[in-house]
Design an enzyme around this catalytic site. Sequence first.
Site, PDB file in Angstrom:
ATOM      1  N   GLY A 188     -11.473  -2.751 -11.439  1.00 25.84           N
ATOM      2  CA  GLY A 188     -12.404  -4.070 -11.801  1.00 25.84           C
ATOM      3  C   GLY A 188     -12.363  -4.322 -13.389  1.00 25.84           C
ATOM      4  O   GLY A 188     -11.722  -3.614 -14.126  1.00 25.84           O
TER       5      GLY A 188
ATOM      6  N   ASN B 267     -13.168   3.993  -5.856  1.00 21.95           N
ATOM      7  CA  ASN B 267     -12.570   4.294  -4.449  1.00 21.95           C
ATOM      8  C   ASN B 267     -12.104   5.562  -4.393  1.00 21.95           C
ATOM      9  O   ASN B 267     -11.516   6.164  -5.478  1.00 21.95           O
ATOM     10  CB  ASN B 267     -11.682   3.103  -4.088  1.00 21.95           C
ATOM     11  CG  ASN B 267     -10.188   3.616  -4.278  1.00 21.95           C
ATOM     12  OD1 ASN B 267      -9.589   4.489  -3.731  1.00 21.95           O
ATOM     13  ND2 ASN B 267      -9.675   3.086  -5.655  1.00 21.95           N
TER      14      ASN B 267
ATOM     15  N   LEU C 213      -5.199   7.493  -0.424  1.00 25.01           N
ATOM     16  CA  LEU C 213      -4.150   6.852  -0.032  1.00 25.01           C
ATOM     17  C   LEU C 213      -3.903   7.031   1.402  1.00 25.01           C
ATOM     18  O   LEU C 213      -2.745   7.353   1.802  1.00 25.01           O
ATOM     19  CB  LEU C 213      -3.130   7.651  -0.946  1.00 25.01           C
ATOM     20  CG  LEU C 213      -3.234   7.511  -2.351  1.00 25.01           C
ATOM     21  CD1 LEU C 213      -2.477   8.250  -3.308  1.00 25.01           C
ATOM     22  CD2 LEU C 213      -2.967   5.979  -2.863  1.00 25.01           C
TER      23      LEU C 213
ATOM     24  N   GLY D 242      -5.225  -4.132 -14.174  1.00 22.04           N
ATOM     25  CA  GLY D 242      -6.479  -3.433 -14.502  1.00 22.04           C
ATOM     26  C   GLY D 242      -7.756  -4.734 -14.868  1.00 22.04           C
ATOM     27  O   GLY D 242      -7.876  -5.269 -15.944  1.00 22.04           O
TER      28      GLY D 242
ATOM     29  N   CYS E 265      -1.316  11.146  -7.974  1.00 23.98           N
ATOM     30  CA  CYS E 265      -1.612  11.943  -6.863  1.00 23.98           C
ATOM     31  C   CYS E 265      -1.571  13.246  -7.591  1.00 23.98           C
ATOM     32  O   CYS E 265      -0.859  13.667  -8.396  1.00 23.98           O
ATOM     33  CB  CYS E 265      -0.447  11.937  -5.658  1.00 23.98           C
ATOM     34  SG  CYS E 265      -0.063  10.233  -5.486  1.00 23.98           S
TER      35      CYS E 265
ATOM     36  N   LYS F  93       0.767  -1.138  -0.236  1.00 27.98           N
ATOM     37  CA  LYS F  93      -0.085  -0.154  -0.087  1.00 27.98           C
ATOM     38  C   LYS F  93       0.933   1.267   0.094  1.00 27.98           C
ATOM     39  O   LYS F  93       1.801   1.277   0.483  1.00 27.98           O
ATOM     40  CB  LYS F  93      -0.852  -0.105   1.185  1.00 27.98           C
ATOM     41  CG  LYS F  93      -1.789   1.244   1.388  1.00 27.98           C
ATOM     42  CD  LYS F  93      -3.154   0.987   2.017  1.00 27.98           C
ATOM     43  CE  LYS F  93      -3.952   2.099   2.138  1.00 27.98           C
ATOM     44  NZ  LYS F  93      -4.152   2.601   0.846  1.00 27.98           N
TER      45      LYS F  93
ATOM     46  N   THR G 195      -6.221   3.631 -11.745  1.00 25.67           N
ATOM     47  CA  THR G 195      -7.690   3.771 -11.726  1.00 25.67           C
ATOM     48  C   THR G 195      -8.196   4.901 -12.747  1.00 25.67           C
ATOM     49  O   THR G 195      -7.407   5.682 -12.979  1.00 25.67           O
ATOM     50  CB  THR G 195      -8.397   3.886 -10.507  1.00 25.67           C
ATOM     51  OG1 THR G 195      -7.741   5.199 -10.142  1.00 25.67           O
ATOM     52  CG2 THR G 195      -8.126   2.860  -9.609  1.00 25.67           C
TER      53      THR G 195
END
Lengths: 265, 265, 304, 304
Positions: free
Chosen positions: C217, C69, C73, C243, C130, C45, C193
Amino acid sequence: MVLSAKGQVLQNIAVQTGIYEMTISAPEIAKSAIPGQFVMVRPIYRSFEPFLNRPFGISNINAVKGTINILYIIVGKGTDLMRELREGDDVFLIGPVGNGFTIKPEQKNIALVAGGMGIAPLLPLAKTLREKGVTTYGLMGASKAAALVGTDAWQENGVQVQIATDDGSVGQRGFVTALLEDLLNKEKIDFIYCCGPTPMMACTVEIAEKHGVPIEVSLEKRMGCGIGVCMGCICKLKEADGSVKQYRVCYDGPVFRGEEVVFDD
Amino acid sequence: MVLSAKGQVLQNIAVQTGIYEMTISAPEIAKSAIPGQFVMVRPIYRSFEPFLNRPFGISNINAVKGTINILYIIVGKGTDLMRELREGDDVFLIGPVGNGFTIKPEQKNIALVAGGMGIAPLLPLAKTLREKGVTTYGLMGASKAAALVGTDAWQENGVQVQIATDDGSVGQRGFVTALLEDLLNKEKIDFIYCCGPTPMMACTVEIAEKHGVPIEVSLEKRMGCGIGVCMGCICKLKEADGSVKQYRVCYDGPVFRGEEVVFDD
Amino acid sequence: MTKTAVNIAGIAMKNPVCTASGTFGYGDEFGKFYDISRLGGIMVKGVSAEPWLGNKGVRIAETASGMLNSVGLQNPGVDYFLEHYLPKLRKKDLAVIVNMVGHSVEEYAAAVEKLDGHEGIAGLEVNISCPNLKAGGLAYGTDPKMAAEVTTEVRKRTKLPVIMKLSPNVTSIAEIARAVEAAGADGVSLINTLLGMAIDVKTRRPILGNVVGGLSGPVIKPVALRMVWQVHQAVQIPIIGRGGIVTASDAIEFMLVGATGVAIGCGNFINPMTAVEVVDGIKEWLDKEGVTDINEIIGGLRIG
Amino acid sequence: MTKTAVNIAGIAMKNPVCTASGTFGYGDEFGKFYDISRLGGIMVKGVSAEPWLGNKGVRIAETASGMLNSVGLQNPGVDYFLEHYLPKLRKKDLAVIVNMVGHSVEEYAAAVEKLDGHEGIAGLEVNISCPNLKAGGLAYGTDPKMAAEVTTEVRKRTKLPVIMKLSPNVTSIAEIARAVEAAGADGVSLINTLLGMAIDVKTRRPILGNVVGGLSGPVIKPVALRMVWQVHQAVQIPIIGRGGIVTASDAIEFMLVGATGVAIGCGNFINPMTAVEVVDGIKEWLDKEGVTDINEIIGGLRIG
């Protein structure tokens, strides 16, 4: 030990308008589950749509038969598909997940405080408490008689049940927290277990603290994974040093000590 | 009239290794369907995943009982989910779609030439031809005995069946087209109906033309919508002026006159 | 004996399967389901120089065959990672790839300086999706110059393999890939994403507290495959593809379009066994297909 | 009596529901299922100055909760449309929006010149996701200058409302929207399909004959909602929103983020009744919510 396993639907019936109970054969989960734990459910075993598994508190644990039960209310796509399931259908399960309620030997008089569907995790707990031979009071709050679930199961487990409904259609009119006030004034209660809507739990914790009775609450939050990695189900807890830290409901909970929870939503 | 309707599964059984037959209650579709037409099927009524409906030639039409049958072979996600369906399950249907076979009164001796699953649309056709009291020869080609479907249904409808398999495990060893050659040499055939793999149909058309026998073929193509708008299932046809134009298998077909089809894939 | 080992920019892995950053924590939680040493690698993470609390409000929204989501972070910071998680990960037999995040070039620099030189780190993955707070929140990964700048600053501070994680929210991902390659990246991972949104018609509000979030997803697999294929043709450095991978077949598709490694993202959420099932499934497929070395299928897409 | 009528850049529609170009032909086929006069509008299959044959090979690939298509804009050309389809559409009570395609500015110009001045055309939708053959196949819609150029050339040749159909395969769709607005567009429609790819691991080949194709279906809704919301904040001209609409709720979500009209795309494929079910469902929702004029919910997303 947490498992991801195929479960088989044994029964799937309506227990109230829009509320269903599913009995699932899942021997390994039934063997290791304790009251307060939950399972993540994917309704169609062979499909990834809907994508995320749904969390449901385990409402009955039968280690002998190797079955668990869940209670669910129809709210959307996932539960809509669950309603369609019939005996013999497969479901995908992850469980038992989360930390259950803690039960200490010195507890003799116990109060269970439930709000609506929040009674689910308090049903297997009542069973366990009965085996321990303690006196258990069950206080149930619901919007109306037609939304009431689980109290029969409480009774079967020797729980002294009191009910409060918003419209007074059954039991006392008003909030379940009023019943708790009365009980704590009348009886010496050692410990309280609570599950329900956030405001109701916040109020219950307040009353418990006022009466100096320790309490455990089971939190409910929208979850992504249920296994502690997606960071979707964050709650805030007060630390010993007074600071506030973020925890995962699914992994660090869902059961927490009432006094440490920050009820801010 | 084409309908989009909810159908109910009455029976869903394996008829061969990996090949299933589903009986679906869909009265309005059964009422209007003719041999050669097909239905688009979505296995899970309440889900859009898998996203696209699957086309299946109607393998039996029972207007009285209000049922249709489809034959399907397990190839992927969609058919895998179809196999899971049980009596009472709902399926989403669009149908009957496409143009069926043309049947002319002057036809007295007819040959049905099928390859593998291509027999499906030729099954209800055999039924109709029997009612018309014509003599029908059924030539079936399959890879092996274990891949053979539908020939019993042909027999029940008075079809004189001959079989060819690649491995000779049943009937004559070799291609079904060899059976056709023999038949056309022996018998006077007025018309041929054919459905199967593209190379097999191309060869069948060649033989039919050589013997001067008119033929209709039912093409199969990957389809997006099945109702003529996605332009996914294009085939090429020779025009009267010798030019070649693009047509939609689902909407302009799937049945075409053999001589006009360009078999280029 | 089928060879499943791959080497990604100097990171040796016994199989090409990693778990994607933010979907597998730091490895602890999944120990309940299987020994994570069965994986080729873990992308932990994302960690920042200082701890991040993440976003407020609802962080997860389900979408058709996927999810959004806006966790933001949340992470305990590099120091905490080094003290509490890295020692445990060192004991495991898999490549530990540390994902880094930052809100400014200085934050990225601070993170890499803290991470550099610690035993047990196989490589760095730099998240450049980011927002750059100094450029009005524009994501570093959406501009070739900004992406290259972060690459350069990280590159000069470590000898570890540096993998840049590319954002798909761009007109030309090949252009961004070329920019980070030129700036010294050892590899790229993609896709991050897709920026998306979900609405609750009952409340007429966005479902996510952060209004927008990252889509992942199976939904994004077609876009991810296309982008990996484009980047494979644009650069020489290796690619970690991700992905919507939930099956071994998905993983193989990514390798065929040019990925040397693959990462399992939210596939870990819906079935905790996904990653190891993919490891086993790839092996089975290779055997079935008679492929003796997995490296043969990388970029092996047949066209024409 | 609930008001469901909307006006999009001078195109009056009795309800906001259109069918998206390329998913509804020219109206003929759906007559078998319902009277298309129940719809607010139809965006006919894209027409070019001269007929196009479209792409070879497989044109459709299913993906998770969606599909890829590489039909390649097969169409019979403007002249055929005007002679065979427009007369039938004139008899229907719905707004006929003619979608136009081209491979060069000249082809767009030729198409609009042929279309201009014919009775029964309510407006034009210009597909700028086509490759610009003079710019190495780069899609017009991925570059503000190229998008503006097409807008200008079409604009100057007609008095009909001109709606530019925006491509989502860009870093900033707001920038493209501003460019076409400045160039005289009366409205924008979005999103067109996302560029994607599907692989068959058995053959190790792309499933589509064209290798890549356009992704549509519920999968793209989160991205489409985000982009409509961004464009709604960037421009003044009205928006027709699309991307994975299969239910009335989906359509309402698009209106809440800023769409004045909505278009049903491949929702027409999976259930031919989708568009009319959306028309009826929107009406029901408005009544249930006590909204007397649908225009009240446009851009009515509640934030904070």
